[in-house]
Design a protein around this motif. Structure first.
Motif, PDB file in Angstrom:
ATOM      1  N   GLU A  59      -0.988   5.806  16.934  1.00 56.14           N
ATOM      2  CA  GLU A  59      -0.651   4.458  17.402  1.00 56.14           C
ATOM      3  C   GLU A  59      -1.124   3.377  16.437  1.00 56.14           C
ATOM      4  N   GLY A  60      -2.220   3.609  15.744  1.00 53.83           N
ATOM      5  CA  GLY A  60      -2.753   2.617  14.822  1.00 53.83           C
ATOM      6  C   GLY A  60      -2.227   2.731  13.400  1.00 53.83           C
ATOM      7  N   TYR A  61      -1.469   3.782  13.126  1.00 54.36           N
ATOM      8  CA  TYR A  61      -0.960   4.011  11.766  1.00 54.36           C
ATOM      9  C   TYR A  61       0.459   4.584  11.881  1.00 54.36           C
ATOM     10  N   ALA A  62       1.419   3.699  11.871  1.00 58.23           N
ATOM     11  CA  ALA A  62       2.819   4.073  12.067  1.00 58.23           C
ATOM     12  C   ALA A  62       3.399   4.763  10.835  1.00 58.23           C
ATOM     13  N   ALA A  63       4.446   5.525  11.044  1.00 68.48           N
ATOM     14  CA  ALA A  63       5.108   6.234   9.948  1.00 68.48           C
ATOM     15  C   ALA A  63       5.632   5.272   8.887  1.00 68.48           C
ATOM     16  N   SER A  64       6.091   4.093   9.297  1.00 70.46           N
ATOM     17  CA  SER A  64       6.590   3.116   8.318  1.00 70.46           C
ATOM     18  C   SER A  64       5.451   2.611   7.420  1.00 70.46           C
ATOM     19  N   LEU A  65       4.258   2.445   7.974  1.00 71.26           N
ATOM     20  CA  LEU A  65       3.102   2.056   7.151  1.00 71.26           C
ATOM     21  C   LEU A  65       2.683   3.203   6.248  1.00 71.26           C
ATOM     22  N   ASP A  69       2.307   3.199   2.161  1.00 68.63           N
ATOM     23  CA  ASP A  69       1.149   3.723   1.443  1.00 68.63           C
ATOM     24  C   ASP A  69       1.551   4.799   0.445  1.00 68.63           C
ATOM     25  N   VAL A  70       2.442   5.683   0.856  1.00 69.17           N
ATOM     26  CA  VAL A  70       2.899   6.767  -0.020  1.00 69.17           C
ATOM     27  C   VAL A  70       3.635   6.201  -1.225  1.00 69.17           C
ATOM     28  N   ALA A  71       4.508   5.244  -0.991  1.00 68.49           N
ATOM     29  CA  ALA A  71       5.245   4.636  -2.102  1.00 68.49           C
ATOM     30  C   ALA A  71       4.289   3.969  -3.096  1.00 68.49           C
ATOM     31  N   THR A  72       3.323   3.239  -2.580  1.00 63.88           N
ATOM     32  CA  THR A  72       2.355   2.572  -3.456  1.00 63.88           C
ATOM     33  C   THR A  72       1.522   3.591  -4.227  1.00 63.88           C
ATOM     34  N   LEU A  73       0.991   4.589  -3.515  1.00 64.21           N
ATOM     35  CA  LEU A  73       0.159   5.596  -4.161  1.00 64.21           C
ATOM     36  C   LEU A  73       0.929   6.353  -5.238  1.00 64.21           C
ATOM     37  N   SER A  74       2.214   6.578  -5.014  1.00 64.04           N
ATOM     38  CA  SER A  74       3.021   7.332  -5.980  1.00 64.04           C
ATOM     39  C   SER A  74       3.127   6.624  -7.329  1.00 64.04           C
ATOM     40  N   THR A  97      10.392   9.809   5.162  1.00 58.60           N
ATOM     41  CA  THR A  97      11.410  10.160   4.169  1.00 58.60           C
ATOM     42  C   THR A  97      12.452   9.056   4.027  1.00 58.60           C
ATOM     43  N   ALA A  98      12.929   8.538   5.146  1.00 57.23           N
ATOM     44  CA  ALA A  98      13.952   7.486   5.120  1.00 57.23           C
ATOM     45  C   ALA A  98      13.449   6.236   4.399  1.00 57.23           C
ATOM     46  N   MET A  99      12.153   5.965   4.506  1.00 56.83           N
ATOM     47  CA  MET A  99      11.583   4.749   3.926  1.00 56.83           C
ATOM     48  C   MET A  99      11.203   4.889   2.454  1.00 56.83           C
ATOM     49  N   LEU A 100      11.368   6.053   1.862  1.00 53.56           N
ATOM     50  CA  LEU A 100      10.990   6.249   0.458  1.00 53.56           C
ATOM     51  C   LEU A 100      12.180   6.087  -0.483  1.00 53.56           C
ATOM     52  N   THR A 101      12.946   5.023  -0.276  1.00 53.00           N
ATOM     53  CA  THR A 101      14.097   4.727  -1.133  1.00 53.00           C
ATOM     54  C   THR A 101      14.049   3.248  -1.520  1.00 53.00           C
ATOM     55  N   ASN A 102      14.912   2.882  -2.458  1.00 44.89           N
ATOM     56  CA  ASN A 102      15.088   1.475  -2.801  1.00 44.89           C
ATOM     57  C   ASN A 102      16.153   0.817  -1.941  1.00 44.89           C
ATOM     58  N   ASP A 103      16.834   1.610  -1.141  1.00 46.73           N
ATOM     59  CA  ASP A 103      17.959   1.125  -0.351  1.00 46.73           C
ATOM     60  C   ASP A 103      17.512   0.472   0.950  1.00 46.73           C
ATOM     61  N   GLU A 104      18.413  -0.295   1.532  1.00 43.72           N
ATOM     62  CA  GLU A 104      18.169  -0.827   2.862  1.00 43.72           C
ATOM     63  C   GLU A 104      18.111   0.346   3.833  1.00 43.72           C
ATOM     64  N   VAL A 105      17.131   0.326   4.719  1.00 43.16           N
ATOM     65  CA  VAL A 105      16.948   1.429   5.658  1.00 43.16           C
ATOM     66  C   VAL A 105      17.440   1.010   7.034  1.00 43.16           C
ATOM     67  N   VAL A 129       8.201  15.353   1.565  1.00 46.96           N
ATOM     68  CA  VAL A 129       7.552  15.002   2.820  1.00 46.96           C
ATOM     69  C   VAL A 129       7.589  16.218   3.744  1.00 46.96           C
ATOM     70  N   TRP A 130       6.400  16.585   4.233  1.00 44.36           N
ATOM     71  CA  TRP A 130       6.226  17.711   5.145  1.00 44.36           C
ATOM     72  C   TRP A 130       5.776  17.184   6.496  1.00 44.36           C
ATOM     73  N   SER A 131       6.148  17.887   7.547  1.00 48.34           N
ATOM     74  CA  SER A 131       5.598  17.591   8.870  1.00 48.34           C
ATOM     75  C   SER A 131       4.638  18.712   9.247  1.00 48.34           C
ATOM     76  N   PHE A 132       3.631  18.368  10.041  1.00 51.24           N
ATOM     77  CA  PHE A 132       2.689  19.368  10.534  1.00 51.24           C
ATOM     78  C   PHE A 132       2.529  19.168  12.029  1.00 51.24           C
ATOM     79  N   ASP A 133       2.877  20.205  12.779  1.00 55.36           N
ATOM     80  CA  ASP A 133       2.846  20.132  14.242  1.00 55.36           C
ATOM     81  C   ASP A 133       1.609  20.786  14.848  1.00 55.36           C
ATOM     82  N   GLY A 134       0.642  21.093  14.038  1.00 60.25           N
ATOM     83  CA  GLY A 134      -0.562  21.769  14.513  1.00 60.25           C
ATOM     84  C   GLY A 134      -0.611  23.224  14.097  1.00 60.25           C
ATOM     85  N   GLU A 135       0.542  23.770  13.731  1.00 61.43           N
ATOM     86  CA  GLU A 135       0.628  25.162  13.292  1.00 61.43           C
ATOM     87  C   GLU A 135       1.459  25.354  12.035  1.00 61.43           C
ATOM     88  N   THR A 136       2.565  24.621  11.938  1.00 60.53           N
ATOM     89  CA  THR A 136       3.549  24.861  10.883  1.00 60.53           C
ATOM     90  C   THR A 136       3.756  23.629  10.017  1.00 60.53           C
TER      91      THR A 136
END
Length: 161
Positions: A59-65, A69-74, A97-105, A129-136
């Motif tokens: 809740e305090g750290y949204a996927a868009s944020l 961060d990922v774009a900046t760090l890269s 993943t959708a937000m890691l482009t130069n295009d309008e999202v 970009v990988w997802s982790f669900d607790g196991e996979t």
């Protein structure tokens, strides 16, 4: 494909920067007591090999944020992988993943609805970009599971294959 998740603390970051290049698998860094992105960026001159980061979306750290961060760090380090760990991790990873482009999202799924957003500049090279669900760990049809765990003097390393 194999990946190594290293969970460590900020106090051990210098040891980590020496350990990462010795690994045969890409390393995904997470810090238990500090912001992983800020710490990785702060040590940017010490990374001698590509790195990945493991980030917790909540809740305090949204996927868009996270995507910002990922774009900046890269642009500061050779960032090859990012793991999104969260409730509804696959949907959250789709947002990143959708937000890691130069295009309008314009994007909608179970995690977010984004209209007319930009997250420029995009990373200078592809970031998986990988997802982790607790196991996979999952990305683009690949699924990896934990195969080993090792306690190190500076953290815990979990291998995925």
């Amino acid at each position: 494909m194999e990946l190594m998740h290293l969970s460590t603390s900020l106090a051990h970051l210098e040891q980590v920067t020496a350990w990462v290049p010795e690994q045969s698998s890409p390393v995904l860094l997470s810090l238990v007591d500090a912001n992983t992105v800020i710490a990785a960026a702060g040590a940017k001159d010490q990374w001698r090999s590509p790195l990945g980061v493991w980030l917790e979306i909540d809740e305090g750290y949204a996927a868009s944020l996270c995507a910002r961060d990922v774009a900046t760090l890269s642009w500061l380090i050779e960032l090859d992988h990012v793991v999104v760990s969260a409730e509804n991790a696959r949907a959250q990873a789709q947002v990143v993943t959708a937000m890691l482009t130069n295009d309008e999202v314009n994007f909608a799924n179970d995690a977010a609805t984004i209209r007319g957003a930009f997250n420029r500049p995009a990373p200078p090279r592809p970031v998986r970009v990988w997802s982790f669900d607790g196991e996979t760990l999952a990305s683009d049809g690949l699924e990896l599971r934990a195969i080993s765990t090792a306690r190190l003097s500076f953290g815990e390393a979990t291998g995925y294959r």
